[in-house]
Design an enzyme around this catalytic site. Sequence first.
Site, PDB file in Angstrom:
ATOM      1  N   GLY A 187       9.403  -0.712  -3.777  1.00  0.00           N
ATOM      2  CA  GLY A 187       8.265  -0.919  -2.899  1.00  0.00           C
ATOM      3  C   GLY A 187       7.547  -2.222  -3.214  1.00  0.00           C
ATOM      4  N   THR A 188       6.350  -2.348  -2.667  1.00  0.00           N
ATOM      5  CA  THR A 188       5.582  -3.570  -2.878  1.00  0.00           C
ATOM      6  C   THR A 188       5.263  -3.783  -4.351  1.00  0.00           C
ATOM      7  OG1 THR A 188       4.590  -3.233  -0.696  1.00  0.00           O
ATOM      8  CG2 THR A 188       3.552  -4.855  -2.122  1.00  0.00           C
ATOM      9  N   SER A 192      15.317   4.387  -5.574  1.00  0.00           N
ATOM     10  CA  SER A 192      16.256   5.181  -4.795  1.00  0.00           C
ATOM     11  C   SER A 192      15.949   5.023  -3.322  1.00  0.00           C
ATOM     12  CB  SER A 192      16.156   6.665  -5.182  1.00  0.00           C
ATOM     13  OG  SER A 192      16.922   7.461  -4.289  1.00  0.00           O
ATOM     14  N   ILE A 211       5.012   4.304   0.448  1.00  0.00           N
ATOM     15  CA  ILE A 211       3.813   4.617   1.224  1.00  0.00           C
ATOM     16  C   ILE A 211       3.504   3.497   2.212  1.00  0.00           C
ATOM     17  CG2 ILE A 211       1.333   5.031   1.079  1.00  0.00           C
ATOM     18  CD1 ILE A 211       2.971   7.396   0.165  1.00  0.00           C
ATOM     19  N   VAL A 224       0.791   1.840   2.974  1.00  0.00           N
ATOM     20  CA  VAL A 224      -0.427   1.964   3.764  1.00  0.00           C
ATOM     21  C   VAL A 224      -1.004   0.587   4.064  1.00  0.00           C
ATOM     22  CG1 VAL A 224      -2.821   2.743   3.721  1.00  0.00           C
ATOM     23  CG2 VAL A 224      -1.008   4.273   2.968  1.00  0.00           C
ATOM     24  N   LYS A 230      -5.235 -13.628   8.954  1.00  0.00           N
ATOM     25  CA  LYS A 230      -6.419 -12.773   8.843  1.00  0.00           C
ATOM     26  C   LYS A 230      -7.586 -13.586   8.317  1.00  0.00           C
ATOM     27  CE  LYS A 230      -8.242  -8.871   6.219  1.00  0.00           C
ATOM     28  NZ  LYS A 230      -7.967  -7.798   5.253  1.00  0.00           N
ATOM     29  N   LEU A 252       0.064   2.507  -6.804  1.00  0.00           N
ATOM     30  CA  LEU A 252      -0.487   3.843  -6.586  1.00  0.00           C
ATOM     31  C   LEU A 252      -0.412   4.728  -7.826  1.00  0.00           C
ATOM     32  CD1 LEU A 252       0.926   4.536  -3.007  1.00  0.00           C
ATOM     33  CD2 LEU A 252      -1.391   3.836  -3.634  1.00  0.00           C
ATOM     34  N   THR A 254      -7.657  -4.010  -0.428  1.00  0.00           N
ATOM     35  CA  THR A 254      -7.575  -4.330  -1.852  1.00  0.00           C
ATOM     36  C   THR A 254      -6.302  -3.821  -2.534  1.00  0.00           C
ATOM     37  OG1 THR A 254      -8.907  -2.352  -2.296  1.00  0.00           O
ATOM     38  CG2 THR A 254     -10.071  -4.455  -2.182  1.00  0.00           C
TER      39      THR A 254
END
Length: 510
Positions: free
Chosen positions: A20-21, A45, A51, A53, A84, A337, A348
């Site tokens: 992930g990130t 895996s 997630i 988000v 942004k 997380l 954030t």
Amino acid sequence: MTHSKSDSGKHIRYVIAGGGTAGWMAAAALARFAPPGTEIALVESDAIGTIGVGEATIPQIHLFNGALGLDEAEFVRETKATFKLGIEFDGWLREGETYMHAFGAIGRRAGLLPFQHYWLRAKQLGFAKPLMRYSLNELAARTLCMQRGRRAQGAPEMPYAYHFDAGLYAAHLRRFAEARGVVRHEGLIEEVARDGESGAISALRLNGKREIGGDFFFDCTGFRALLIGQTLGTDYEDWTQWLRCDRALAVPCANGGDFTPYTRAIARKAGWQWRIPLQHRIGNGLVYSSAHLSDDEAAEVLLGNLDGAPLADPRPIGFTTGARREMWRGNCLAIGLSAGFLEPMESTSIHLIQSTISRFLSVLPSGNPDPAIVNWFNAQCEFEWARIRDFLILHYHANAREGEAFWDGVRAMDLPDTLNAKIAQWQASGFIHREHEELFTEVGWFQVLVGQGVEARGYNPLADAMPEGDLRKLLDGTEAMLVEEVRRMPTHLQFVQTMLKTVKPQGVPA
């Protein structure tokens, strides 16, 4: 990779549990900065989803991407990124009212005082305009414009961040990391092995009984917190007494509506909805309190407020807002997380991954981590997370949405002492103090305090030294300069299209 030895005579082997990130940001940073010969392995895996988000960032992301040497235009193409300039908060004070927490300066400092004191004095005198009129970022955002750098002499910088697809960002970083020697292992972690004498983590055992040994481990396993929580038993501090939402639904939809160079956070009756425009879709989600809204009701609210057709079924995410009391314990560091969760209203999440990695690199251990270093590290993390927590609480607490159970409850709740002090200082005299290296600046607090209707009773009397005519010139001149600067800007869409044209097609040598 060539091998080198630490002062303990062993090869340094880093093992990242989870992708992930968080996992691939850690892998990319280690590949770029760790000493030559460092072994870096990442275990993930394909059977476990991420997630994802947060797809919105804050300007500090430039420090990370720049340190890696990523080409911005290529990054924008590969991650379907847009730009942004800030975050619009719609309905957080009252239904139908909006304000923006925009990046960059508000007004101009004069003498010893920051702009807020002159603005507060002008407000008392009856001629101060809304903060938007003194913010280059917000003026550009509201007119859907974007630029880099400055055009007019004396104009302020216009800091910016990105909206991007977090999955594509992880994939982009994976290519970067693997090209620099990071070895990815596919598999489910079935067991975390520990040294019988020291209790340190020694290896990850995967399905099929493969074993990935290491000297230092990064827990990027998400909410499972397989290493830092389940294996090492590090306590988790629950902050739901203040941040009461515990559920989210996320869904992408087809592009529609304005191509905004800003994130939207829209208050709903039991939480809030995010809107993040990308090149190929819009990211949406609803963060809510399950005590005030059922999952079916939440899905109805979310799906009823999209700009285009949904591209998937809403994905439910349950969470407990809070943070680990120790993010680094022994030879394990939690990132992302697994370290904690703060809802994404101020974008954030990715920054906290970045700051954890940067802090770790600043004290990179060459052998067994020294407790003095670990204690310092954890204290810095605790401070950073708690101050961000306070900033998020302010958005909820300072509301005038009377007659809605969720909003009535957060308006009446007791606040952390640190936040009470911040509010009291502002109310007394317009004073805002940025303590140590807390993430959000005085300007950020200024915008949210004003936007959420927290009134300052006074201002620093040094502001009275400026003649009223000069005060008018300060405000009017600043506004006129910013309006002229925005008038020359291309639209956000034109800016993105122009940048994408500068990227070499994939497979074509630079």
